[in-house]
Scaffold this motif. Structure first.
Motif, PDB file in Angstrom:
ATOM      1  N   ILE A 133     -18.193  -5.094  18.451  1.00 23.03           N
ATOM      2  CA  ILE A 133     -19.381  -5.627  17.794  1.00 23.03           C
ATOM      3  C   ILE A 133     -20.545  -4.705  18.132  1.00 23.03           C
ATOM      4  O   ILE A 133     -20.638  -4.192  19.248  1.00 23.03           O
ATOM      5  N   THR A 134     -21.369  -4.460  17.126  1.00 21.69           N
ATOM      6  CA  THR A 134     -22.510  -3.561  17.278  1.00 21.69           C
ATOM      7  C   THR A 134     -23.780  -4.314  16.940  1.00 21.69           C
ATOM      8  O   THR A 134     -23.830  -5.053  15.957  1.00 21.69           O
ATOM      9  N   HIS A 135     -24.793  -4.118  17.758  1.00 16.81           N
ATOM     10  CA  HIS A 135     -26.117  -4.686  17.496  1.00 16.81           C
ATOM     11  C   HIS A 135     -27.129  -3.539  17.534  1.00 16.81           C
ATOM     12  O   HIS A 135     -27.100  -2.713  18.432  1.00 16.81           O
ATOM     13  N   ALA A 136     -27.997  -3.500  16.536  1.00 16.32           N
ATOM     14  CA  ALA A 136     -29.038  -2.469  16.499  1.00 16.32           C
ATOM     15  C   ALA A 136     -30.357  -3.114  16.121  1.00 16.32           C
ATOM     16  O   ALA A 136     -30.409  -3.992  15.256  1.00 16.32           O
ATOM     17  N   ILE A 137     -31.388  -2.681  16.785  1.00 17.59           N
ATOM     18  CA  ILE A 137     -32.738  -3.123  16.435  1.00 17.59           C
ATOM     19  C   ILE A 137     -33.567  -1.864  16.222  1.00 17.59           C
ATOM     20  O   ILE A 137     -33.454  -0.902  16.986  1.00 17.59           O
TER      21      ILE A 137
END
Length: 189
Positions: A133-137
């Motif tokens: 899972i990847t999270h980017a802000i």
């Protein structure tokens, strides 16, 4: 749109690339892409779909399906085949601040390991599954995303693998750029 390309890569040899893209599928603003790459030592196909207003909200959601086959006999003494898919969604908090999530599941088969291959390569033979899972802000205040002449952007990305599958890691990345217009048509980045 249709794109066709040809070239040469020191890694993959002579290659051909073809892409089809419809940016306004059925008049709904949906983005559908199909890309194929054929090279002397690599073949790849990608199918991508994006719904820009998922569930009538300001959420861009979509999926990717891909297959990559590589002949690495000359450089690494093995071949690989990777098949997988990704589900993704992104949404803005403000005009400049946005968040993106992505889930990826892929299986890589390492085959045709040469008899004299090193122990580290021999241990990789067979299948490996990656579930991540990847999270980017991101924060983007550039005056243009395609050809910025001033402003900056910053993005922090975290990848977590190990939600199933044999591969486990945590990776954090930070990237960004600052653009300054020096003189007409010259930009320092």
């Amino acid at each position: 749109s249709l794109s066709i390309g040809a070239g040469f890569s020191t890694t993959n040899g002579i290659l051909g690339d073809i892409g089809l893209r419809e940016k306004n599928l059925l008049g709904k603003g949906q983005d559908l892409r199909l890309n194929a790459l054929i090279a002397a030592t690599k073949s790849q196909i990608n199918l991508s779909f994006t719904e820009p207003y998922f569930l009538d909200r300001d959420v861009a959601a979509g999926f990717d399906v891909f297959r990559i086959a590589e002949d690495r006999q000359d450089t690494s003494s093995f071949d690989t085949k990777t098949t997988g898919f990704a589900l993704r969604a992104g949404y803005p908090f403000t005009e400049a601040l946005a968040q993106r999530w992505k889930y990826t599941l892929e299986r890589t088969d390492v085959t045709n390991v040469a008899v004299g291959a090193s122990l580290s390569i021999s241990e990789q033979e067979n299948a490996r599954t990656l579930s991540s899972i990847t999270h980017a802000i991101s924060y983007d205040v550039r005056n243009s995303r395609l050809a910025p002449t001033e402003g900056y952007f910053a993005r922090f990305t975290t990848d977590l693998a190990g939600l199933g599958g044999a591969t486990r890691f945590l990776r954090n990345r930070f990237d960004g750029a600052h653009h300054i217009s020096v003189v007409d048509e010259w930009v320092l980045s």
